[in-house]
Design an enzyme around this catalytic site. Sequence first.
Site, PDB file in Angstrom:
ATOM      1  N   ASN A 180       0.861  -1.352   0.047  1.00 40.54           N
ATOM      2  CA  ASN A 180       0.034  -0.074  -0.162  1.00 40.54           C
ATOM      3  C   ASN A 180       0.759   1.250  -0.027  1.00 40.54           C
ATOM      4  OD1 ASN A 180       0.859  -0.723   2.557  1.00 40.54           O
ATOM      5  ND2 ASN A 180      -0.953   0.351   3.455  1.00 40.54           N
ATOM      6  N   GLU A 200       3.674  -4.322  12.494  1.00 36.81           N
ATOM      7  CA  GLU A 200       2.852  -3.223  12.076  1.00 36.81           C
ATOM      8  C   GLU A 200       1.979  -3.770  11.227  1.00 36.81           C
ATOM      9  OE1 GLU A 200       3.621  -0.275  13.267  1.00 36.81           O
ATOM     10  OE2 GLU A 200       5.620  -0.028  13.591  1.00 36.81           O
ATOM     11  N   GLU A 251       8.286   2.302  14.722  1.00 34.87           N
ATOM     12  CA  GLU A 251       9.113   2.608  13.492  1.00 34.87           C
ATOM     13  C   GLU A 251       9.156   4.373  13.618  1.00 34.87           C
ATOM     14  OE1 GLU A 251       7.631   0.727  10.040  1.00 34.87           O
ATOM     15  OE2 GLU A 251       8.993  -1.027  10.417  1.00 34.87           O
TER      16      GLU A 251
END
Length: 475
Positions: free
Chosen positions: A151, A249, A457
Amino acid sequence: MYEDLCLYIDGKFIKGDARFEQDVFNPATNEVIGKLPHATREDLDFALTSAQRAFESWRRTSPLEKSKVLRRVGELARERANDIGRNMTLDEGKPLAESVGEIVFCAEHAEWHAEEARRIYGRVIPPRVDGVRQLVLREPIGVVAAFSPWNFPFNQAIRKIAAAIGSGCTIVIKGPEDAPSAVVALARLFHDAGLPPGCLNVVWGVPAEVSQYLIKSPIVRKISFTGSVAVGKQLAALAGSLMKRCTMELGGHAPVIVFDDADVDRAADMLAPYKFRNAGQVCISPTRFYVQEQAYERFVARFLDKVAKIKVGPGLEPDTKMGPLAHRRRVPAVTGFVEDAQERGAKVLAGGGALQLPGNFFAPTVVADLPDDSRLMKEEPFGPVAGMVRFRAVEEVLARANSLPYGLAAYAFTTSTRNATTIANGLEAGMVAINHLGMALAETPFGGVKESGYGSEGGAETFDGYLVTKFVTQQ
Ligand code: NAD
Protein backbone atom coordinates in the site's frame (compact mmCIF):
# COMPACT_ATOMS: atom_id res chain seq x y z
CA MET A 1 8.74 2.34 -19.63
CA TYR A 2 8.53 0.71 -16.23
CA GLU A 3 11.15 -0.36 -13.63
CA ASP A 4 13.59 -3.08 -14.71
CA LEU A 5 12.51 -5.57 -12.02
CA CYS A 6 15.20 -7.71 -10.41
CA LEU A 7 16.61 -9.20 -7.24
CA TYR A 8 19.40 -7.35 -5.44
CA ILE A 9 21.88 -9.59 -3.65
CA ASP A 10 25.44 -8.91 -2.49
CA GLY A 11 25.51 -5.62 -4.38
CA LYS A 12 24.36 -7.18 -7.69
CA PHE A 13 21.14 -6.67 -9.62
CA ILE A 14 20.07 -10.16 -10.67
CA LYS A 15 17.41 -11.52 -13.05
CA GLY A 16 16.96 -14.03 -15.83
CA ASP A 17 18.39 -17.58 -16.03
CA ALA A 18 15.70 -20.13 -15.27
CA ARG A 19 14.01 -18.09 -12.52
CA PHE A 20 10.21 -18.08 -12.45
CA GLU A 21 8.81 -14.68 -13.44
CA GLN A 22 5.59 -13.36 -11.95
CA ASP A 23 3.36 -11.00 -13.91
CA VAL A 24 2.99 -7.50 -12.46
CA PHE A 25 -0.27 -5.72 -13.33
CA ASN A 26 -1.32 -2.11 -13.68
CA PRO A 27 -4.42 -1.98 -11.42
CA ALA A 28 -5.93 0.83 -13.51
CA THR A 29 -6.10 -1.43 -16.59
CA ASN A 30 -5.21 -4.94 -15.38
CA GLU A 31 -2.61 -5.11 -18.16
CA VAL A 32 0.73 -6.79 -17.53
CA ILE A 33 3.46 -4.15 -17.15
CA GLY A 34 6.39 -6.19 -15.87
CA LYS A 35 7.88 -9.56 -14.99
CA LEU A 36 9.20 -10.06 -11.49
CA PRO A 37 11.88 -12.75 -11.01
CA HIS A 38 11.35 -14.99 -7.98
CA ALA A 39 14.35 -15.92 -5.86
CA THR A 40 15.47 -19.53 -6.03
CA ARG A 41 16.54 -21.39 -2.88
CA GLU A 42 20.14 -20.63 -3.89
CA ASP A 43 19.31 -16.92 -4.21
CA LEU A 44 17.84 -16.89 -0.69
CA ASP A 45 20.91 -18.63 0.71
CA PHE A 46 23.15 -16.20 -1.18
CA ALA A 47 21.22 -13.26 0.30
CA LEU A 48 21.47 -14.69 3.82
CA THR A 49 25.19 -15.45 3.70
CA SER A 50 25.93 -12.08 2.07
CA ALA A 51 24.00 -10.31 4.83
CA GLN A 52 25.84 -12.34 7.47
CA ARG A 53 29.25 -11.58 5.98
CA ALA A 54 28.45 -7.88 5.52
CA PHE A 55 27.23 -7.63 9.12
CA GLU A 56 30.71 -8.38 10.45
CA SER A 57 32.12 -5.20 8.90
CA TRP A 58 29.00 -2.98 8.82
CA ARG A 59 28.47 -3.34 12.57
CA ARG A 60 31.97 -1.88 13.08
CA THR A 61 31.55 0.92 10.52
CA SER A 62 31.46 4.33 12.19
CA PRO A 63 28.12 6.05 12.70
CA LEU A 64 29.43 8.91 10.56
CA GLU A 65 29.87 6.57 7.60
CA LYS A 66 26.41 5.04 8.09
CA SER A 67 24.97 8.51 8.36
CA LYS A 68 26.64 9.58 5.13
CA VAL A 69 25.04 6.72 3.18
CA LEU A 70 21.58 7.44 4.58
CA ARG A 71 21.88 11.16 3.85
CA ARG A 72 22.86 10.41 0.27
CA VAL A 73 19.85 8.10 -0.05
CA GLY A 74 17.65 11.03 1.01
CA GLU A 75 19.21 13.30 -1.64
CA LEU A 76 18.90 10.70 -4.38
CA ALA A 77 15.29 9.93 -3.43
CA ARG A 78 14.38 13.60 -3.93
CA GLU A 79 16.21 13.72 -7.27
CA ARG A 80 14.48 10.58 -8.56
CA ALA A 81 11.06 11.11 -6.97
CA ASN A 82 9.22 11.76 -10.25
CA ASP A 83 10.50 8.62 -12.01
CA ILE A 84 10.07 6.33 -9.01
CA GLY A 85 6.65 7.86 -8.34
CA ARG A 86 5.46 7.25 -11.88
CA ASN A 87 6.39 3.57 -11.64
CA MET A 88 4.69 3.32 -8.27
CA THR A 89 1.48 4.74 -9.72
CA LEU A 90 1.74 2.20 -12.53
CA ASP A 91 1.92 -0.83 -10.22
CA GLU A 92 0.11 0.36 -7.06
CA GLY A 93 -2.46 2.67 -8.60
CA LYS A 94 -2.40 5.73 -6.34
CA PRO A 95 -2.51 9.20 -7.94
CA LEU A 96 0.88 10.43 -9.16
CA ALA A 97 0.95 13.33 -6.69
CA GLU A 98 0.51 10.85 -3.82
CA SER A 99 3.29 8.61 -5.16
CA VAL A 100 5.76 11.45 -5.62
CA GLY A 101 4.74 12.89 -2.25
CA GLU A 102 5.42 9.53 -0.60
CA ILE A 103 8.98 9.46 -1.94
CA VAL A 104 9.78 13.06 -1.02
CA PHE A 105 8.34 12.42 2.45
CA CYS A 106 10.50 9.30 2.75
CA ALA A 107 13.65 11.24 1.98
CA GLU A 108 13.04 12.62 5.48
CA HIS A 109 12.99 9.10 6.89
CA ALA A 110 16.46 8.51 5.43
CA GLU A 111 17.66 11.81 6.89
CA TRP A 112 16.09 11.21 10.30
CA HIS A 113 17.80 7.82 10.57
CA ALA A 114 21.07 9.43 9.41
CA GLU A 115 20.81 11.86 12.31
CA GLU A 116 19.67 9.37 14.96
CA ALA A 117 22.33 6.82 13.93
CA ARG A 118 24.90 9.19 15.42
CA ARG A 119 23.08 9.19 18.76
CA ILE A 120 22.94 5.49 19.64
CA TYR A 121 24.35 5.89 23.13
CA GLY A 122 25.05 3.46 25.95
CA ARG A 123 25.52 4.52 29.59
CA VAL A 124 27.82 4.23 32.58
CA ILE A 125 26.39 2.94 35.87
CA PRO A 126 28.22 4.04 39.04
CA PRO A 127 29.78 0.93 40.64
CA ARG A 128 29.40 -0.39 44.21
CA VAL A 129 33.13 -1.17 44.40
CA ASP A 130 35.90 1.35 43.69
CA GLY A 131 37.83 0.49 40.51
CA VAL A 132 34.94 -1.26 38.76
CA ARG A 133 33.48 0.18 35.57
CA GLN A 134 29.94 -0.80 34.64
CA LEU A 135 28.94 -0.14 31.05
CA VAL A 136 25.69 -0.61 29.18
CA LEU A 137 26.35 -1.10 25.47
CA ARG A 138 23.75 -1.13 22.71
CA GLU A 139 24.75 -3.37 19.84
CA PRO A 140 23.07 -4.18 16.51
CA ILE A 141 21.05 -7.38 16.78
CA GLY A 142 22.31 -8.92 13.51
CA VAL A 143 20.72 -9.92 10.21
CA VAL A 144 17.12 -8.72 9.77
CA ALA A 145 14.44 -10.41 7.64
CA ALA A 146 11.82 -7.85 6.62
CA PHE A 147 8.50 -8.11 4.78
CA SER A 148 6.92 -4.92 3.47
CA PRO A 149 3.44 -4.43 1.96
CA TRP A 150 2.03 -2.98 -1.24
CA ASN A 151 0.00 0.00 0.00
CA PHE A 152 2.95 2.36 0.66
CA PRO A 153 5.62 0.37 -1.17
CA PHE A 154 8.38 2.97 -0.76
CA ASN A 155 7.49 4.22 2.72
CA GLN A 156 7.04 0.88 4.44
CA ALA A 157 10.25 -0.54 3.02
CA ILE A 158 12.54 2.45 3.65
CA ARG A 159 11.52 2.61 7.30
CA LYS A 160 12.73 -0.96 7.79
CA ILE A 161 15.87 -0.60 5.68
CA ALA A 162 16.92 2.72 7.23
CA ALA A 163 16.40 1.43 10.78
CA ALA A 164 18.43 -1.72 10.07
CA ILE A 165 21.24 0.09 8.23
CA GLY A 166 21.42 2.99 10.71
CA SER A 167 21.68 0.64 13.69
CA GLY A 168 24.49 -1.43 12.13
CA CYS A 169 22.34 -4.41 11.14
CA THR A 170 22.13 -5.86 7.65
CA ILE A 171 18.87 -6.84 6.00
CA VAL A 172 17.17 -9.20 3.59
CA ILE A 173 13.85 -7.68 2.53
CA LYS A 174 11.00 -9.25 0.59
CA GLY A 175 8.93 -6.46 -0.84
CA PRO A 176 5.38 -6.64 -2.19
CA GLU A 177 5.15 -8.74 -5.36
CA ASP A 178 1.96 -6.86 -6.33
CA ALA A 179 3.74 -3.48 -6.43
CA PRO A 180 7.48 -4.17 -6.60
CA SER A 181 9.02 -1.20 -8.43
CA ALA A 182 9.54 0.98 -5.34
CA VAL A 183 11.64 -1.61 -3.51
CA VAL A 184 13.81 -2.19 -6.60
CA ALA A 185 14.22 1.59 -6.82
CA LEU A 186 15.25 1.63 -3.15
CA ALA A 187 17.94 -0.98 -3.85
CA ARG A 188 19.28 1.30 -6.60
CA LEU A 189 19.26 4.30 -4.23
CA PHE A 190 21.23 2.50 -1.51
CA HIS A 191 23.59 0.99 -4.10
CA ASP A 192 24.30 4.38 -5.65
CA ALA A 193 24.66 5.97 -2.22
CA GLY A 194 27.61 3.66 -1.56
CA LEU A 195 26.15 1.04 0.78
CA PRO A 196 28.61 -1.90 0.80
CA PRO A 197 27.52 -5.16 -0.89
CA GLY A 198 25.46 -7.52 1.28
CA CYS A 199 24.15 -4.87 3.71
CA LEU A 200 20.84 -4.70 1.81
CA ASN A 201 19.41 -7.63 -0.16
CA VAL A 202 16.06 -7.65 -1.98
CA VAL A 203 14.29 -10.92 -2.77
CA TRP A 204 10.91 -11.87 -4.26
CA GLY A 205 8.82 -15.01 -4.26
CA VAL A 206 5.76 -16.74 -2.80
CA PRO A 207 5.32 -14.75 0.45
CA ALA A 208 4.62 -17.70 2.76
CA GLU A 209 7.52 -19.74 1.37
CA VAL A 210 10.08 -16.93 1.49
CA SER A 211 9.07 -15.79 4.97
CA GLN A 212 9.21 -19.35 6.39
CA TYR A 213 12.63 -19.91 4.89
CA LEU A 214 14.14 -16.63 6.05
CA ILE A 215 12.64 -16.69 9.55
CA LYS A 216 13.79 -20.26 10.15
CA SER A 217 17.35 -19.50 9.04
CA PRO A 218 19.75 -19.38 12.01
CA ILE A 219 21.41 -16.40 10.32
CA VAL A 220 18.32 -14.22 10.88
CA ARG A 221 18.03 -12.61 14.32
CA LYS A 222 15.15 -10.21 13.87
CA ILE A 223 11.88 -10.04 11.92
CA SER A 224 10.06 -6.90 10.81
CA PHE A 225 6.66 -7.24 9.14
CA THR A 226 4.00 -4.79 8.00
CA GLY A 227 0.73 -6.28 6.80
CA SER A 228 -2.42 -7.96 8.03
CA VAL A 229 -3.07 -9.11 11.59
CA ALA A 230 -3.63 -12.68 10.42
CA VAL A 231 -0.27 -12.99 8.65
CA GLY A 232 1.50 -11.06 11.42
CA LYS A 233 0.30 -13.57 14.00
CA GLN A 234 1.62 -16.48 11.91
CA LEU A 235 5.03 -14.87 11.44
CA ALA A 236 5.28 -13.80 15.11
CA ALA A 237 4.36 -17.33 16.23
CA LEU A 238 7.12 -18.82 14.07
CA ALA A 239 9.61 -16.20 15.23
CA GLY A 240 8.53 -16.77 18.84
CA SER A 241 9.13 -20.51 18.58
CA LEU A 242 12.74 -19.63 17.64
CA MET A 243 13.01 -16.78 20.20
CA LYS A 244 13.60 -14.14 17.51
CA ARG A 245 12.82 -10.48 18.03
CA CYS A 246 9.91 -8.98 16.03
CA THR A 247 8.51 -5.62 15.05
CA MET A 248 4.91 -6.03 13.89
CA GLU A 249 3.04 -3.17 12.18
CA LEU A 250 -0.35 -4.72 11.54
CA GLY A 251 -3.81 -3.64 10.56
CA GLY A 252 -6.00 -1.06 12.24
CA HIS A 253 -9.64 0.01 12.26
CA ALA A 254 -9.31 3.63 13.32
CA PRO A 255 -12.20 5.20 15.19
CA VAL A 256 -12.99 8.88 14.57
CA ILE A 257 -14.95 10.60 17.34
CA VAL A 258 -16.62 13.88 16.39
CA PHE A 259 -18.20 15.68 19.36
CA ASP A 260 -21.11 18.13 19.23
CA ASP A 261 -18.74 20.88 20.34
CA ALA A 262 -16.27 20.26 17.47
CA ASP A 263 -15.72 22.55 14.51
CA VAL A 264 -17.86 20.12 12.51
CA ASP A 265 -17.31 21.64 9.06
CA ARG A 266 -13.55 21.71 9.50
CA ALA A 267 -13.57 18.09 10.71
CA ALA A 268 -15.58 16.93 7.67
CA ASP A 269 -13.39 18.92 5.27
CA MET A 270 -10.22 17.37 6.69
CA LEU A 271 -11.50 13.84 7.09
CA ALA A 272 -13.14 13.24 3.70
CA PRO A 273 -9.97 13.51 1.55
CA TYR A 274 -7.95 11.80 4.28
CA LYS A 275 -10.33 8.84 4.36
CA PHE A 276 -10.06 8.24 0.60
CA ARG A 277 -6.30 8.82 0.31
CA ASN A 278 -4.74 5.80 -1.43
CA ALA A 279 -8.32 4.50 -1.90
CA GLY A 280 -8.55 3.87 1.84
CA GLN A 281 -5.79 1.26 1.69
CA VAL A 282 -4.03 2.75 4.67
CA CYS A 283 -3.58 1.06 8.04
CA ILE A 284 -4.25 4.37 9.87
CA SER A 285 -7.20 5.27 7.62
CA PRO A 286 -10.21 6.60 9.57
CA THR A 287 -12.84 3.90 9.19
CA ARG A 288 -15.36 3.96 12.06
CA PHE A 289 -16.96 7.41 12.33
CA TYR A 290 -18.73 8.00 15.66
CA VAL A 291 -20.52 11.36 15.47
CA GLN A 292 -22.37 12.86 18.44
CA GLU A 293 -26.11 13.20 17.94
CA GLN A 294 -26.45 16.95 17.45
CA ALA A 295 -23.49 17.16 15.05
CA TYR A 296 -24.43 14.05 13.07
CA GLU A 297 -26.61 15.45 10.24
CA ARG A 298 -24.35 18.42 9.58
CA PHE A 299 -21.16 16.34 9.63
CA VAL A 300 -22.53 13.65 7.31
CA ALA A 301 -23.93 16.18 4.82
CA ARG A 302 -20.66 18.09 4.64
CA PHE A 303 -18.64 14.87 4.37
CA LEU A 304 -20.85 13.66 1.49
CA ASP A 305 -20.43 16.98 -0.25
CA LYS A 306 -16.66 16.52 -0.20
CA VAL A 307 -16.88 12.88 -1.27
CA ALA A 308 -18.95 13.81 -4.32
CA LYS A 309 -16.03 15.92 -5.57
CA ILE A 310 -13.47 13.09 -5.43
CA LYS A 311 -12.49 12.31 -9.02
CA VAL A 312 -11.79 8.59 -9.45
CA GLY A 313 -9.56 7.49 -12.31
CA PRO A 314 -6.14 6.24 -13.41
CA GLY A 315 -3.42 7.65 -11.19
CA LEU A 316 -1.45 9.19 -14.07
CA GLU A 317 -4.35 11.45 -15.10
CA PRO A 318 -3.72 14.89 -13.63
CA ASP A 319 -7.14 15.51 -12.06
CA THR A 320 -7.44 12.06 -10.42
CA LYS A 321 -7.89 12.22 -6.67
CA MET A 322 -8.45 8.50 -6.07
CA GLY A 323 -7.02 5.62 -8.09
CA PRO A 324 -8.07 1.95 -8.32
CA LEU A 325 -7.69 -0.66 -5.60
CA ALA A 326 -4.18 -2.06 -5.79
CA HIS A 327 -5.17 -5.58 -6.74
CA ARG A 328 -8.25 -7.19 -8.28
CA ARG A 329 -8.72 -9.47 -5.20
CA ARG A 330 -9.46 -6.33 -3.15
CA VAL A 331 -12.66 -5.55 -5.16
CA PRO A 332 -14.70 -8.53 -3.87
CA ALA A 333 -13.09 -8.12 -0.45
CA VAL A 334 -14.31 -4.51 -0.12
CA THR A 335 -17.69 -5.28 -1.74
CA GLY A 336 -18.33 -7.85 0.99
CA PHE A 337 -18.27 -5.15 3.69
CA VAL A 338 -20.91 -3.05 1.93
CA GLU A 339 -23.18 -6.01 1.21
CA ASP A 340 -23.03 -7.17 4.82
CA ALA A 341 -23.94 -3.67 6.04
CA GLN A 342 -26.88 -3.46 3.62
CA GLU A 343 -28.18 -6.85 4.73
CA ARG A 344 -28.19 -5.47 8.27
CA GLY A 345 -30.32 -2.48 7.29
CA ALA A 346 -27.64 0.19 6.82
CA LYS A 347 -28.07 3.01 4.31
CA VAL A 348 -25.55 3.53 1.51
CA LEU A 349 -25.27 7.33 1.18
CA ALA A 350 -22.54 7.40 -1.49
CA GLY A 351 -20.95 4.89 -3.86
CA GLY A 352 -21.58 1.30 -2.85
CA GLY A 353 -19.63 -0.86 -5.28
CA ALA A 354 -17.15 -1.37 -8.09
CA LEU A 355 -17.17 1.06 -11.02
CA GLN A 356 -17.69 -0.23 -14.56
CA LEU A 357 -14.17 0.57 -15.74
CA PRO A 358 -11.41 -1.78 -16.98
CA GLY A 359 -9.33 -1.60 -13.76
CA ASN A 360 -10.06 -2.30 -10.07
CA PHE A 361 -12.03 0.89 -9.46
CA PHE A 362 -14.35 1.16 -6.48
CA ALA A 363 -16.56 4.16 -5.76
CA PRO A 364 -15.84 6.24 -2.64
CA THR A 365 -18.48 4.81 -0.35
CA VAL A 366 -20.26 6.10 2.75
CA VAL A 367 -22.51 3.79 4.75
CA ALA A 368 -24.66 5.11 7.60
CA ASP A 369 -26.70 3.81 10.53
CA LEU A 370 -25.08 0.43 10.67
CA PRO A 371 -25.06 -1.84 13.70
CA ASP A 372 -21.88 -2.18 15.77
CA ASP A 373 -21.77 -5.88 14.97
CA SER A 374 -21.69 -5.35 11.17
CA ARG A 375 -18.47 -6.43 9.47
CA LEU A 376 -17.66 -2.84 8.51
CA MET A 377 -17.68 -1.76 12.16
CA LYS A 378 -15.75 -4.82 13.35
CA GLU A 379 -13.18 -5.73 10.67
CA GLU A 380 -10.66 -3.56 8.85
CA PRO A 381 -12.15 -2.74 5.39
CA PHE A 382 -8.81 -1.56 3.90
CA GLY A 383 -10.64 0.20 1.12
CA PRO A 384 -12.64 3.35 0.24
CA VAL A 385 -15.53 2.75 2.64
CA ALA A 386 -16.51 4.87 5.64
CA GLY A 387 -19.09 3.79 8.24
CA MET A 388 -21.06 6.53 10.09
CA VAL A 389 -22.89 5.99 13.36
CA ARG A 390 -24.24 8.19 16.17
CA PHE A 391 -23.24 8.33 19.82
CA ARG A 392 -24.55 10.09 22.93
CA ALA A 393 -21.93 10.24 25.68
CA VAL A 394 -18.16 10.17 25.98
CA GLU A 395 -17.99 7.02 28.16
CA GLU A 396 -20.24 5.20 25.73
CA VAL A 397 -18.17 6.12 22.65
CA LEU A 398 -14.91 5.24 24.37
CA ALA A 399 -16.25 1.78 25.17
CA ARG A 400 -17.41 1.30 21.57
CA ALA A 401 -14.14 2.59 20.12
CA ASN A 402 -12.12 0.29 22.39
CA SER A 403 -14.30 -2.76 21.85
CA LEU A 404 -12.22 -4.21 18.98
CA PRO A 405 -8.91 -6.08 19.17
CA TYR A 406 -7.25 -3.39 16.97
CA GLY A 407 -5.27 -0.50 18.47
CA LEU A 408 -3.37 1.45 15.82
CA ALA A 409 -4.61 5.00 15.06
CA ALA A 410 -7.55 6.95 16.52
CA TYR A 411 -8.91 10.44 15.87
CA ALA A 412 -11.10 12.89 17.76
CA PHE A 413 -12.52 16.33 17.07
CA THR A 414 -13.66 18.52 19.98
CA THR A 415 -13.17 22.02 21.36
CA SER A 416 -13.50 20.80 24.95
CA THR A 417 -10.25 20.24 26.82
CA ARG A 418 -12.03 17.82 29.11
CA ASN A 419 -13.22 15.68 26.18
CA ALA A 420 -9.79 15.84 24.54
CA THR A 421 -8.04 14.67 27.72
CA THR A 422 -10.58 11.93 28.41
CA ILE A 423 -10.20 10.66 24.85
CA ALA A 424 -6.38 10.90 24.78
CA ASN A 425 -6.16 8.98 28.07
CA GLY A 426 -8.93 6.51 27.40
CA LEU A 427 -8.40 5.33 23.82
CA GLU A 428 -6.59 2.03 23.40
CA ALA A 429 -4.43 3.02 20.43
CA GLY A 430 -0.76 3.44 19.59
CA MET A 431 -1.43 6.89 18.03
CA VAL A 432 -4.14 9.45 18.81
CA ALA A 433 -4.70 12.62 16.76
CA ILE A 434 -6.97 15.29 18.18
CA ASN A 435 -8.30 18.12 15.98
CA HIS A 436 -5.74 17.42 13.25
CA LEU A 437 -4.15 14.53 11.33
CA GLY A 438 -0.39 14.65 11.97
CA MET A 439 0.87 11.07 12.11
CA ALA A 440 3.69 9.02 10.56
CA LEU A 441 6.32 11.77 10.54
CA ALA A 442 9.96 10.72 10.58
CA GLU A 443 10.48 12.20 14.05
CA THR A 444 7.36 10.66 15.64
CA PRO A 445 6.93 7.00 16.69
CA PHE A 446 4.58 4.92 14.56
CA GLY A 447 3.12 1.69 15.92
CA GLY A 448 0.16 -0.04 17.49
CA VAL A 449 -1.07 -1.86 20.56
CA LYS A 450 -3.30 -4.92 21.02
CA GLU A 451 -3.55 -6.98 17.81
CA SER A 452 -2.26 -4.06 15.73
CA GLY A 453 1.22 -5.17 16.72
CA TYR A 454 4.22 -4.04 18.72
CA GLY A 455 7.35 -1.98 18.27
CA SER A 456 7.78 1.51 16.83
CA GLU A 457 9.10 2.75 13.52
CA GLY A 458 10.27 6.36 13.39
CA GLY A 459 10.85 8.71 16.31
CA ALA A 460 13.63 8.35 18.87
CA GLU A 461 12.36 4.77 19.37
CA THR A 462 13.17 3.72 15.81
CA PHE A 463 16.34 1.75 16.59
CA ASP A 464 15.03 0.05 19.74
CA GLY A 465 13.90 -3.08 17.89
CA TYR A 466 17.25 -3.40 16.10
CA LEU A 467 19.55 -3.14 19.11
CA VAL A 468 20.38 -5.51 21.95
CA THR A 469 21.61 -4.42 25.36
CA LYS A 470 24.92 -5.74 26.65
CA PHE A 471 26.09 -5.11 30.22
CA VAL A 472 29.87 -5.06 30.78
CA THR A 473 31.42 -4.89 34.22
CA GLN A 474 35.18 -4.48 34.33
CA GLN A 475 37.82 -4.10 37.07
P1 NAD B 1 -2.74 -10.52 2.92
O1 NAD B 1 -3.00 -10.74 4.36
O2 NAD B 1 -2.75 -11.69 2.00
O3 NAD B 1 -1.30 -9.83 2.71
C1 NAD B 1 -0.90 -8.70 3.42
C2 NAD B 1 0.60 -8.48 3.14
O4 NAD B 1 1.36 -9.53 3.70
C3 NAD B 1 0.95 -8.49 1.64
O5 NAD B 1 1.95 -7.54 1.42
C4 NAD B 1 1.48 -9.91 1.39
O6 NAD B 1 2.44 -9.97 0.36
C5 NAD B 1 2.11 -10.25 2.71
N1 NAD B 1 2.05 -11.65 3.07
C6 NAD B 1 0.97 -12.48 2.97
N2 NAD B 1 1.26 -13.68 3.47
C7 NAD B 1 2.55 -13.63 3.89
C8 NAD B 1 3.42 -14.56 4.52
N3 NAD B 1 3.02 -15.79 4.86
N4 NAD B 1 4.70 -14.16 4.79
C9 NAD B 1 5.10 -12.91 4.51
N5 NAD B 1 4.32 -11.99 3.94
C10 NAD B 1 3.06 -12.34 3.63
O7 NAD B 1 -3.78 -9.47 2.43
P2 NAD B 1 -3.86 -8.55 1.15
O8 NAD B 1 -5.10 -8.86 0.40
O9 NAD B 1 -2.58 -8.47 0.40
O10 NAD B 1 -4.03 -7.17 1.88
C11 NAD B 1 -5.19 -6.85 2.61
C12 NAD B 1 -4.98 -6.91 4.08
O11 NAD B 1 -3.62 -6.70 4.39
C13 NAD B 1 -5.76 -5.80 4.74
O12 NAD B 1 -6.86 -6.32 5.38
C14 NAD B 1 -4.80 -5.15 5.70
O13 NAD B 1 -5.12 -5.50 7.02
C15 NAD B 1 -3.48 -5.76 5.44
N6 NAD B 1 -2.43 -4.80 5.09
C16 NAD B 1 -1.98 -3.99 6.07
C17 NAD B 1 -1.00 -3.09 5.78
C18 NAD B 1 -0.46 -2.18 6.86
O14 NAD B 1 0.07 -1.13 6.52
N7 NAD B 1 -0.53 -2.55 8.13
C19 NAD B 1 -0.48 -3.01 4.51
C20 NAD B 1 -0.96 -3.86 3.51
C21 NAD B 1 -1.94 -4.77 3.83
